[in-house]
Write an enzyme that holds these catalytic residues in place. Sequence first.
Site, PDB file in Angstrom:
ATOM      1  N   ASN A 104      -3.696   6.189  -2.055  1.00  0.00           N
ATOM      2  CA  ASN A 104      -3.552   6.544  -0.646  1.00  0.00           C
ATOM      3  C   ASN A 104      -3.092   7.982  -0.431  1.00  0.00           C
ATOM      4  O   ASN A 104      -3.342   8.562   0.626  1.00  0.00           O
ATOM      5  CB  ASN A 104      -2.603   5.566   0.049  1.00  0.00           C
ATOM      6  CG  ASN A 104      -3.319   4.263   0.325  1.00  0.00           C
ATOM      7  OD1 ASN A 104      -4.479   4.264   0.727  1.00  0.00           O
ATOM      8  ND2 ASN A 104      -2.651   3.143   0.091  1.00  0.00           N
ATOM      9  N   GLU A 106      -4.131  -0.418  -9.100  1.00  0.00           N
ATOM     10  CA  GLU A 106      -3.173   0.674  -9.310  1.00  0.00           C
ATOM     11  C   GLU A 106      -1.842   0.016  -9.693  1.00  0.00           C
ATOM     12  O   GLU A 106      -1.295  -0.773  -8.920  1.00  0.00           O
ATOM     13  CB  GLU A 106      -3.060   1.463  -7.994  1.00  0.00           C
ATOM     14  CG  GLU A 106      -2.534   2.856  -8.124  1.00  0.00           C
ATOM     15  CD  GLU A 106      -2.474   3.576  -6.767  1.00  0.00           C
ATOM     16  OE1 GLU A 106      -2.461   2.927  -5.692  1.00  0.00           O
ATOM     17  OE2 GLU A 106      -2.435   4.810  -6.777  1.00  0.00           O
ATOM     18  N   HIS A 134      -1.300  -2.933  -7.090  1.00  0.00           N
ATOM     19  CA  HIS A 134      -2.027  -2.578  -5.860  1.00  0.00           C
ATOM     20  C   HIS A 134      -3.518  -2.847  -6.046  1.00  0.00           C
ATOM     21  O   HIS A 134      -4.250  -2.017  -6.577  1.00  0.00           O
ATOM     22  CB  HIS A 134      -1.740  -1.100  -5.546  1.00  0.00           C
ATOM     23  CG  HIS A 134      -2.286  -0.623  -4.246  1.00  0.00           C
ATOM     24  ND1 HIS A 134      -2.541   0.698  -3.977  1.00  0.00           N
ATOM     25  CD2 HIS A 134      -2.641  -1.290  -3.116  1.00  0.00           C
ATOM     26  CE1 HIS A 134      -3.031   0.812  -2.758  1.00  0.00           C
ATOM     27  NE2 HIS A 134      -3.096  -0.375  -2.219  1.00  0.00           N
ATOM     28  N   SER A 142       0.832  -1.207   0.000  1.00  0.00           N
ATOM     29  CA  SER A 142       0.000   0.000   0.000  1.00  0.00           C
ATOM     30  C   SER A 142       0.862   1.250   0.000  1.00  0.00           C
ATOM     31  O   SER A 142       0.373   2.334  -0.292  1.00  0.00           O
ATOM     32  CB  SER A 142      -0.846   0.086   1.268  1.00  0.00           C
ATOM     33  OG  SER A 142      -1.491  -1.093   1.529  1.00  0.00           O
TER      34      SER A 142
END
Length: 295
Positions: A189, A151, A139, A118
């Site tokens: 994120n 991702e 991801h 992450s």
Amino acid sequence: MKNIAVIGAGTMGNGIAHTFAQKGFKVQLIDISQKALDKGIATITKNLDRMIAKEKISEEDKNNTLGNISTFTSIKEGVEYAELVVEAATENIDLKLNIFKELSEACSEETILASNTSSISITQIASVTKRPDMVIGMHFMNPVPIMKLVEIIRGYNTSDEVTTAIMELSKKLDKVPVEVNDYPGFVANRILMPMINESIETLYNNVAGVSEIDTVMKLGMAHPMGPLQLADFIGLDVCLSILNVMYDGFKNPKYAPCPLLVNMVRAGKLGVKSGEGFYDYSESKKAEKVAKQFS
Ligand SMILES: NC(=O)c1ccc[n+]([C@@H]2O[C@H](COP(=O)([O-])OP(=O)(O)OC[C@H]3O[C@@H](n4cnc5c(N)ncnc54)[C@H](O)[C@@H]3O)[C@@H](O)[C@H]2O)c1
């Protein structure tokens, strides 16, 4: 590609294994813990049963999916025939660097190495291997069988060929891959965590309560789930660690974790997985009710 090794049978690993296996890939699911492997297979079985109940797949699809997955407790044995390895082990930098050092030796020279991290730098992970051009971020989002986005993170040295191969492969899984560059938090994120942190700060400053903050974001911004509830699902420890990676990486105070988040993690209030976060999940029914909103 036909043979995919997945390292880690936890929340993400079992979802990734499920997704590849359901699309007909042979999956070698690897974990250091036999208990985690058993739990991972039980979770996949439960999720397949739920899909049968919703008439999305047949009993035969379920059996084929489970038949495509084999389990291993040794990385060396599990990756022997892998054309791609997707690492989804615990989010810890030293642990991931050790795994990638081992993969660099154990895998065939043609094997692409992907990480589902992450927040950890793909460029740094790639630097411990002898094939930095063949290391990439993949991801997936939680829950993997349901969420469309992957991702795709290009490290500094990731080649065009490897990026194209992984973008195409993600499409074969019926996912939507989005290519991004390797900077702290990537895109998902980098945008999500400051919003979650600001929601916690809003609570900390006593501007409004938990359900009020989540209701504003759900009904006002059409988010399917409020940011505090989402933080509970991700895990407050995970949110804290991602914010710290961005705070360290950018040296920018805007990413400093809210003191309330730090305190809750210290107190063991980690969200759904610990039974309590911003919401109380102690009664299994409550957790199920919330989980239903997500499935
Ligand atoms: N949970 C999420 O919502 C989410 C979302 C996107 C990405 N991620 C990332 O996915 C990765 C996995 O997260 P998770 O939530 O599934 O964690 P988890 O704690 O549920 O599972 C991690 C698994 O890795 C295993 N493991 C630890 N060391 C290992 C080793 N050396 N070899 C093999 N297996 C090992 C553990 O036994 C455990 O079963 C992390 O990098 C995390 O940042 C998580």
